[in-house]
Design a protein around this motif. Structure first.
Motif, PDB file in Angstrom:
ATOM      1  N   VAL A 131       0.844  -1.197   0.000  1.00 20.37           N
ATOM      2  CA  VAL A 131       0.000   0.000   0.000  1.00 20.37           C
ATOM      3  C   VAL A 131       0.881   1.249   0.000  1.00 20.37           C
ATOM      4  N   SER A 132       0.561   2.164  -0.872  1.00 19.07           N
ATOM      5  CA  SER A 132       1.224   3.436  -1.185  1.00 19.07           C
ATOM      6  C   SER A 132       1.904   3.386  -2.541  1.00 19.07           C
ATOM      7  N   HIS A 133       2.114   2.153  -3.080  1.00 18.38           N
ATOM      8  CA  HIS A 133       2.770   2.076  -4.390  1.00 18.38           C
ATOM      9  C   HIS A 133       2.118   1.002  -5.279  1.00 18.38           C
ATOM     10  N   THR A 134       0.914   0.610  -4.957  1.00 20.23           N
ATOM     11  CA  THR A 134       0.240  -0.374  -5.808  1.00 20.23           C
ATOM     12  C   THR A 134      -0.168   0.281  -7.128  1.00 20.23           C
ATOM     13  N   PRO A 135      -0.293  -0.495  -8.191  1.00 26.75           N
ATOM     14  CA  PRO A 135      -0.687   0.093  -9.481  1.00 26.75           C
ATOM     15  C   PRO A 135      -1.999   0.867  -9.417  1.00 26.75           C
ATOM     16  N   LEU A 136      -2.958   0.378  -8.634  1.00 32.32           N
ATOM     17  CA  LEU A 136      -4.245   1.065  -8.533  1.00 32.32           C
ATOM     18  C   LEU A 136      -4.093   2.439  -7.905  1.00 32.32           C
ATOM     19  N   GLU A 137      -3.389   2.540  -6.793  1.00 28.11           N
ATOM     20  CA  GLU A 137      -3.179   3.837  -6.142  1.00 28.11           C
ATOM     21  C   GLU A 137      -2.394   4.794  -7.041  1.00 28.11           C
ATOM     22  N   ARG A 138      -1.362   4.281  -7.672  1.00 25.62           N
ATOM     23  CA  ARG A 138      -0.538   5.119  -8.525  1.00 25.62           C
ATOM     24  C   ARG A 138      -1.370   5.687  -9.678  1.00 25.62           C
ATOM     25  N   ARG A 139      -2.197   4.831 -10.258  1.00 28.13           N
ATOM     26  CA  ARG A 139      -3.040   5.285 -11.363  1.00 28.13           C
ATOM     27  C   ARG A 139      -4.055   6.314 -10.885  1.00 28.13           C
ATOM     28  N   ARG A 140      -4.677   6.072  -9.738  1.00 26.73           N
ATOM     29  CA  ARG A 140      -5.714   6.983  -9.273  1.00 26.73           C
ATOM     30  C   ARG A 140      -5.138   8.350  -8.900  1.00 26.73           C
ATOM     31  N   LEU A 141      -3.969   8.384  -8.242  1.00 26.22           N
ATOM     32  CA  LEU A 141      -3.394   9.683  -7.896  1.00 26.22           C
ATOM     33  C   LEU A 141      -2.973  10.431  -9.158  1.00 26.22           C
ATOM     34  N   THR A 142      -2.442   9.707 -10.114  1.00 24.70           N
ATOM     35  CA  THR A 142      -2.065  10.332 -11.382  1.00 24.70           C
ATOM     36  C   THR A 142      -3.284  10.907 -12.084  1.00 24.70           C
ATOM     37  N   GLU A 143      -4.398  10.209 -12.024  1.00 33.05           N
ATOM     38  CA  GLU A 143      -5.630  10.713 -12.626  1.00 33.05           C
ATOM     39  C   GLU A 143      -6.144  11.954 -11.903  1.00 33.05           C
ATOM     40  N   VAL A 144      -6.045  11.963 -10.574  1.00 30.73           N
ATOM     41  CA  VAL A 144      -6.448  13.157  -9.821  1.00 30.73           C
ATOM     42  C   VAL A 144      -5.632  14.362 -10.280  1.00 30.73           C
ATOM     43  N   ALA A 145      -4.325  14.166 -10.405  1.00 23.35           N
ATOM     44  CA  ALA A 145      -3.451  15.268 -10.813  1.00 23.35           C
ATOM     45  C   ALA A 145      -3.698  15.677 -12.260  1.00 23.35           C
ATOM     46  N   THR A 146      -3.743  14.697 -13.147  1.00 22.84           N
ATOM     47  CA  THR A 146      -3.882  14.991 -14.572  1.00 22.84           C
ATOM     48  C   THR A 146      -5.235  15.603 -14.895  1.00 22.84           C
ATOM     49  N   ASN A 147      -6.293  15.011 -14.391  1.00 16.47           N
ATOM     50  CA  ASN A 147      -7.640  15.517 -14.686  1.00 16.47           C
ATOM     51  C   ASN A 147      -7.903  16.859 -14.019  1.00 16.47           C
ATOM     52  N   GLY A 148      -7.190  17.132 -12.929  1.00 11.54           N
ATOM     53  CA  GLY A 148      -7.316  18.436 -12.288  1.00 11.54           C
ATOM     54  C   GLY A 148      -6.468  19.511 -12.934  1.00 11.54           C
TER      55      GLY A 148
END
Length: 270
Positions: free
Chosen positions: A177-194
């Motif tokens: 937890v903190s570096h799983t593919p799901l978390e990494r993708r979701r945080l990247t989406e938060v940043a990119t889409n924002g």
């Protein structure tokens, strides 16, 4: 004119107020954003904060858990505290600088849930909470800053190391937890889409390693150097041309009674 903004998960502000004072004396940030302060508002050591030179403060506390705070040398306005996931957790505070070189700049200070140990939302409520928190961050209009003139900064312990070189071994931590593919993708989406700009990686691009956290469990954290970049500084595109420097105060991890996170200091030329 420059504006310096520091972010730091302090892991109990009352326990480490002298550590905060040392950091402030040595680095003098204009704005200091803390996470995991772990005390209610009425017990916050505001007298100590004022002795450090911060006349303007905004706090959002909770007994024994979570908690965020902003200290500023400049007047603050429009202080907001948002609740996420239908909980009353003290995980967010936002302020606007009312004066100084960053006048008009909006600052969001976040403490994203850690997510527990098991990276499966079906069996781990804490991990499900973390994913839900990210969903609400992504959907919040106030965090959509791309394409406009908004002067906005987002800082905090986001509890995710999104890039390969944000951890000591991406291969070994892919199920942690903190570096799983799901978390990494979701945080990247938060940043990119924002529309956000990752200031730390804009100035220190991969493949250079970049860490802000080292576990208490390591008997010799410095030699082992098994770190993760869990703390972040994001800018709206309108502020991106102003970014000048990001310093990660690694040495603070070796101070007396340290937090497991270290301060990150961002400098903007405004």
């Amino acid at each position: 004119m420059t504006l310096t903004i520091a972010t730091w998960n302090i892991n109990s502000v009352r326990l480490r107020i002298e550590t905060v004072a040392r950091f402030v004396a040595e680095h003098q940030p204009d704005v200091l954003c803390l996470q995991e302060t772990k005390c209610i508002d009425g017990q916050f050591p505001l007298a100590d904060v004022k002795r450090m030179g911060y006349e303007h403060t905004a706090i959002h506390g909770q007994k024994g858990y979570h908690g965020v705070a902003v200290f500023s040398r400049f007047a603050l306005k429009d202080v907001d505290r948002k609740a996420f996931c239908d909980k009353n957790d003290a995980r967010h505070i936002a302020v606007t600088l009312a004066e100084g070189p960053g006048a008009g700049t909006r600052i969001h200070n976040f403490y994203v849930p850690a997510g527990g140990d098991e990276p499966d939302p079906a069996i781990n409520e804490k991990f499900a909470h973390k994913l839900g928190f990210l969903d609400e961050m992504e959907a919040w209009d106030a965090l959509r800053v791309g394409g406009g003139a908004s002067k906005t900064v987002l800082v905090g312990d986001l509890n995710i190391a999104p890039l390969e070189h944000d951890v000591w071994s991406s291969k070994q931590l892919t199920k942690v937890v903190s570096h799983t593919p799901l978390e990494r993708r979701r945080l990247t989406e938060v940043a990119t889409n924002g529309g956000w700009v990752d200031m730390m990686r804009a100035l220190t691009p991969e493949p250079q390693k970049l860490y802000t956290w080292w576990s208490y469990r390591s008997p010799d954290w410095d030699a082992a150097d098994k770190g993760r970049r869990l703390d972040h500084v994001w800018l709206s595109p309108a502020l991106a041309p102003a970014m000048r420097q990001v310093k990660v105060l690694r040495e603070a991890r070796g101070w007396d009674r340290p937090s497991d996170h270290v301060p990150v200091v961002a400098t903007l030329a405004l």
